[in-house]
Motif scaffolding. Sequence first.
Motif, PDB file in Angstrom:
ATOM      1  N   LEU A 561      -4.297  -4.236   6.443  1.00 18.39           N
ATOM      2  CA  LEU A 561      -4.600  -5.615   6.073  1.00 18.39           C
ATOM      3  C   LEU A 561      -3.691  -6.065   4.928  1.00 18.39           C
ATOM      4  O   LEU A 561      -3.226  -5.239   4.133  1.00 18.39           O
ATOM      5  N   PRO A 562      -3.402  -7.357   4.823  1.00 17.13           N
ATOM      6  CA  PRO A 562      -2.577  -7.854   3.714  1.00 17.13           C
ATOM      7  C   PRO A 562      -3.168  -7.434   2.367  1.00 17.13           C
ATOM      8  O   PRO A 562      -4.394  -7.459   2.176  1.00 17.13           O
ATOM      9  N   ARG A 563      -2.321  -7.060   1.447  1.00 14.56           N
ATOM     10  CA  ARG A 563      -2.790  -6.447   0.194  1.00 14.56           C
ATOM     11  C   ARG A 563      -3.539  -7.427  -0.713  1.00 14.56           C
ATOM     12  O   ARG A 563      -4.269  -6.994  -1.618  1.00 14.56           O
ATOM     13  N   ASN A 564      -3.399  -8.746  -0.483  1.00 12.32           N
ATOM     14  CA  ASN A 564      -4.120  -9.712  -1.305  1.00 12.32           C
ATOM     15  C   ASN A 564      -5.326 -10.306  -0.589  1.00 12.32           C
ATOM     16  O   ASN A 564      -5.959 -11.234  -1.099  1.00 12.32           O
ATOM     17  N   LEU A 565      -5.657  -9.793   0.597  1.00 15.32           N
ATOM     18  CA  LEU A 565      -6.711 -10.423   1.381  1.00 15.32           C
ATOM     19  C   LEU A 565      -8.066 -10.348   0.687  1.00 15.32           C
ATOM     20  O   LEU A 565      -8.836 -11.317   0.691  1.00 15.32           O
ATOM     21  N   GLU A 566      -8.381  -9.210   0.076  1.00 12.71           N
ATOM     22  CA  GLU A 566      -9.670  -9.071  -0.606  1.00 12.71           C
ATOM     23  C   GLU A 566      -9.815 -10.108  -1.713  1.00 12.71           C
ATOM     24  O   GLU A 566     -10.841 -10.799  -1.809  1.00 12.71           O
ATOM     25  N   GLU A 567      -8.784 -10.233  -2.533  1.00 11.48           N
ATOM     26  CA  GLU A 567      -8.830 -11.194  -3.640  1.00 11.48           C
ATOM     27  C   GLU A 567      -8.987 -12.618  -3.122  1.00 11.48           C
ATOM     28  O   GLU A 567      -9.756 -13.414  -3.668  1.00 11.48           O
ATOM     29  N   LEU A 568      -8.281 -12.932  -2.044  1.00 12.02           N
ATOM     30  CA  LEU A 568      -8.347 -14.277  -1.482  1.00 12.02           C
ATOM     31  C   LEU A 568      -9.740 -14.575  -0.938  1.00 12.02           C
ATOM     32  O   LEU A 568     -10.310 -15.644  -1.210  1.00 12.02           O
ATOM     33  N   LEU A 569     -10.308 -13.649  -0.186  1.00 18.28           N
ATOM     34  CA  LEU A 569     -11.628 -13.880   0.393  1.00 18.28           C
ATOM     35  C   LEU A 569     -12.702 -14.004  -0.680  1.00 18.28           C
ATOM     36  O   LEU A 569     -13.633 -14.817  -0.551  1.00 18.28           O
ATOM     37  N   LYS A 570     -12.588 -13.221  -1.731  1.00 13.15           N
ATOM     38  CA  LYS A 570     -13.595 -13.253  -2.789  1.00 13.15           C
ATOM     39  C   LYS A 570     -13.497 -14.499  -3.664  1.00 13.15           C
ATOM     40  O   LYS A 570     -14.367 -14.723  -4.519  1.00 13.15           O
ATOM     41  N   SER A 571     -12.468 -15.319  -3.442  1.00 14.22           N
ATOM     42  CA  SER A 571     -12.356 -16.570  -4.198  1.00 14.22           C
ATOM     43  C   SER A 571     -13.149 -17.703  -3.543  1.00 14.22           C
ATOM     44  O   SER A 571     -13.172 -18.824  -4.061  1.00 14.22           O
ATOM     45  N   PHE A 572     -13.802 -17.409  -2.412  1.00 11.70           N
ATOM     46  CA  PHE A 572     -14.656 -18.391  -1.742  1.00 11.70           C
ATOM     47  C   PHE A 572     -16.118 -17.978  -1.862  1.00 11.70           C
ATOM     48  O   PHE A 572     -16.437 -16.786  -1.916  1.00 11.70           O
ATOM     49  N   ASP A 573     -16.998 -18.982  -1.886  1.00 14.54           N
ATOM     50  CA  ASP A 573     -18.429 -18.692  -1.996  1.00 14.54           C
ATOM     51  C   ASP A 573     -18.957 -18.013  -0.743  1.00 14.54           C
ATOM     52  O   ASP A 573     -19.878 -17.206  -0.814  1.00 14.54           O
ATOM     53  N   SER A 574     -18.387 -18.368   0.408  1.00 14.68           N
ATOM     54  CA  SER A 574     -18.894 -17.817   1.654  1.00 14.68           C
ATOM     55  C   SER A 574     -17.763 -17.696   2.670  1.00 14.68           C
ATOM     56  O   SER A 574     -16.781 -18.439   2.618  1.00 14.68           O
ATOM     57  N   ILE A 575     -17.925 -16.737   3.586  1.00 14.77           N
ATOM     58  CA  ILE A 575     -16.923 -16.463   4.618  1.00 14.77           C
ATOM     59  C   ILE A 575     -17.592 -16.552   5.988  1.00 14.77           C
ATOM     60  O   ILE A 575     -18.647 -15.950   6.213  1.00 14.77           O
ATOM     61  N   LEU A 576     -16.969 -17.277   6.911  1.00 13.25           N
ATOM     62  CA  LEU A 576     -17.439 -17.382   8.289  1.00 13.25           C
ATOM     63  C   LEU A 576     -16.341 -16.852   9.200  1.00 13.25           C
ATOM     64  O   LEU A 576     -15.181 -17.268   9.082  1.00 13.25           O
ATOM     65  N   VAL A 577     -16.683 -15.924  10.100  1.00 14.04           N
ATOM     66  CA  VAL A 577     -15.683 -15.282  10.957  1.00 14.04           C
ATOM     67  C   VAL A 577     -16.024 -15.515  12.429  1.00 14.04           C
ATOM     68  O   VAL A 577     -16.873 -14.819  12.990  1.00 14.04           O
ATOM     69  N   PRO A 578     -15.384 -16.486  13.094  1.00 11.51           N
ATOM     70  CA  PRO A 578     -15.576 -16.669  14.535  1.00 11.51           C
ATOM     71  C   PRO A 578     -14.753 -15.634  15.312  1.00 11.51           C
ATOM     72  O   PRO A 578     -13.567 -15.435  15.036  1.00 11.51           O
ATOM     73  N   GLU A 579     -15.402 -14.974  16.274  1.00 11.25           N
ATOM     74  CA  GLU A 579     -14.713 -13.983  17.105  1.00 11.25           C
ATOM     75  C   GLU A 579     -15.255 -14.029  18.517  1.00 11.25           C
ATOM     76  O   GLU A 579     -16.448 -14.264  18.724  1.00 11.25           O
ATOM     77  N   MET A 580     -14.384 -13.742  19.478  1.00  8.06           N
ATOM     78  CA  MET A 580     -14.819 -13.624  20.870  1.00  8.06           C
ATOM     79  C   MET A 580     -15.185 -12.168  21.161  1.00  8.06           C
ATOM     80  O   MET A 580     -14.608 -11.489  22.005  1.00  8.06           O
ATOM     81  N   ASN A 581     -16.128 -11.668  20.393  1.00 11.65           N
ATOM     82  CA  ASN A 581     -16.713 -10.340  20.556  1.00 11.65           C
ATOM     83  C   ASN A 581     -18.038 -10.342  19.808  1.00 11.65           C
ATOM     84  O   ASN A 581     -18.514 -11.397  19.393  1.00 11.65           O
TER      85      ASN A 581
END
Length: 628
Positions: A561-581
Motif C-alpha cells: 500500500l502507498p506509504r502515506n495512505l494510513e496518514e491520509l485516511l486518518k485525516s478524515f472523520d469517517s471512511i466509506l469503502v464501496p466494493e463489488m465483494n
Amino acid sequence: MELAEENLGEHHLDEKEVVDVVVRFAGDSGDGMQLTGNNFTEATALYGNDLSTFPDFPAEIRAPVGATFGVSAFQIYFGANDVTTAGDALDVLVVMNPAALITNVDNLVDGGLLIVDSGAFTAKNLTKAKYQVNPLEDGSLDKFRVLEIDITKQVLAAVAEFNLGHKTGVRSKNMWTLGLVLWLFDRDRAGTIESLKTKFASKPEIASANIAALNAGHAYGETAELPAGIHVYKVPKAKVSPGTYRNITGTNALAWGLIAGSELANIELLFASYPITPASNLLHELVHHRDFDINTFQAEDEIAAVCAAIGASFAGSLGVTSSAGPGIALKSEGIALACATELPLIVVNTQRGGPSTGLPTKTEQSDLNMALHGRHGDTPMPVIASSTPTDCFEVAIEAVRLATKYMTPVMLLSDGYLANAAEPWKIPDFSEFKPFPVEHYTKAEDFKPSIRNEETLARVWAKPGTPGLEHRIGGIERSFDTGDISYDPANHQKMTDLRQAKIAGIANDIPLQEVCLGNKTGKLAVVGWGSTFGAIHQAVKRARAEGLDVSHIQVRYLSPLPRNLEELLKSFDSILVPEMNTGQFVRLIRSEYLIDAEALNKVAGQPFKIGEILAAIHAKIATLGSNL
C-alpha cells in the motif's frame, strides 16, 4: 438537426436539449445488440460527446430464443460533461422482444422513452418471458413514452429488393433499429455505412441490405407521425483537450500497455494463456500485434500457460499470463514458483462473479483476497489494480516496470466491466514515457544467481546458457549466499524475510496516495479500488455540489500500500469503502491501520450505480452530523 428538419416537410417534431443521456439496447444474443451499440458508440464519439459503455453479455453461448437468461444488452452513457460510468437509470430503452423488456424495464426512468419491436411480442415469446398478459396492452407501461414499431415488418420491406429470404432479411433488424436511434440523437450514418461496407466486403449484397435497413430506420424517424412526446435529443459536444482520440476498451488498453511496457523495457514478451471468459480477448488482441517484439501462445490448460510464461522469463524474456478467478486459482502453484525463483512474471486477473463458474460474463471484485494471499507459504507479491478502461494502459506499463526492476511476479487486477467497457482515449505521445531498459547480468567472473541489487534486493537476471553464467534455479529453497539448494533453518528464515522486504520496499518506489476529488481532510472519504472509480467519482462530485464535505480516494497499489495512505485516511472523520465483494479491501484497511472503515458491498454481477453510492454518502454524512 438541419438535415432532419429539411426532410420533415409538414411534419413537426420538437427537440430537447439535455447534457447527458443513458441508452440501452437489449435483445436476444443473436439480435446483434453489441454490434448496434458499438456502431452507435462510434457515431457518438465522432459527434464529440464524452462517453462510457457497458456491454452486458449472457453466459450461454446461444441461449434459446426469447429466454430471459439469453438477453444481451449494450448500455452507453454520453454527454457534454465528463463521463466516468455507463450511467444509472435509463433515459432510452430499446427492446427487441418481451424477455429484453422484462429484464430491463425496471431500469427505465419514469417518463423515459421505450422503443419496442411489437412484432416480437407473440404469445410464444410472452410465455417464455413469463408474461401473463401482453404488457403493451395492459397499461403497465403507461408511465413511459412508448414507441411501438413492428420492426420485423419494416426491415423486411426495406430489404425486399435484395431477395435474401425471411431468415436472412430479419438479421438486419439491428441496423434498422440503429438507423432510428441515430436519427433520434441526430447522429451521422456515414461511419456506420463505411463500416458495413468493410465488414461485408466479400458479400456486397449483405452490405447493401444492411445499409438499406439503416437508412430505412432513419427515414422512419424523419417521416412517420410519431406519438406526442417523442422528440429528438440534442446533446452538446463535450469540451475536451485537443488531440487524437479513439474509443478503447480495457482489454485493448491492457494489450497495448503490455506492448508499450515491453518496448520501454526493451525486452521480448511472451503472452501465454488459456481461454476463459472474460479474459480471452486479451490474447485475441495481442495476436494482431506481432509486428512488435511479442509472441503469443495458447496453452492446453491454465497450468501449462503459467509455466510457459515462467519458462520465458527464465530464458530472459518477460513472461505474461492471464485468466479470470478460476484460472488464477489453477495457476497459484506456478505463481508461487515464480516468487520462489524470483523471476519477473505478470499475471492479469480479469475478475468475474464467483465462486467456481459463478457468473462468467458478469463483473465482480472478489479476487482481492486471492491476489494478496492466495498462494501456499509466505509468498508476497505486488498487486495493482486498474480503475478505468483507459487506466489499464498505464497500469500495464507499471506492471512491467515493477516485475523487471524487482524480479518478482506482479498481479494486475482488472474485471469484466473494465475489460468490455469503452471510453474515449487521448492517444499519448509515447516519447514522453520514461524508458526502463532491462539489463541482463553479463559478468561471468564469480557469477552466482544469488547476487543482489543492494537497493531493490532483486537478484540478478542472467540468461541461462550464456558462457560462464550457467545456473540452476527451482522451487526448493536456495542459499542466500550461493543460490544452491539449502535446507538450513536459519537460511530459510533469512530468505523468507528477504522476499518480504523486497516487496515491502516497493512502497518507496510508487507515488504517494493522492485525493482524486475533494480536500485532503474532512468529514468523509469514499475510498475505492479498481472499477468502482467511475461511480464513486460521480457520486462524490454530486455530493460536493450539494455542499457535503466528502472526498474521493482511489487506491491503485494494493500491495504494498502507498506509504502515506494510513496518514491520509486518518485525516478524515469517517471512511466509506464501496466494493463489488463482501468487504475484502475494507478488512485490509481495518487490519493494517486499525481504522473503523465502513463497507458498502454489492455482489450482483453489475457495477455500482452512482445513486447507490450517493445514497450511502447521504446516510453516512447524516450519521456523522447526529454524532457531533
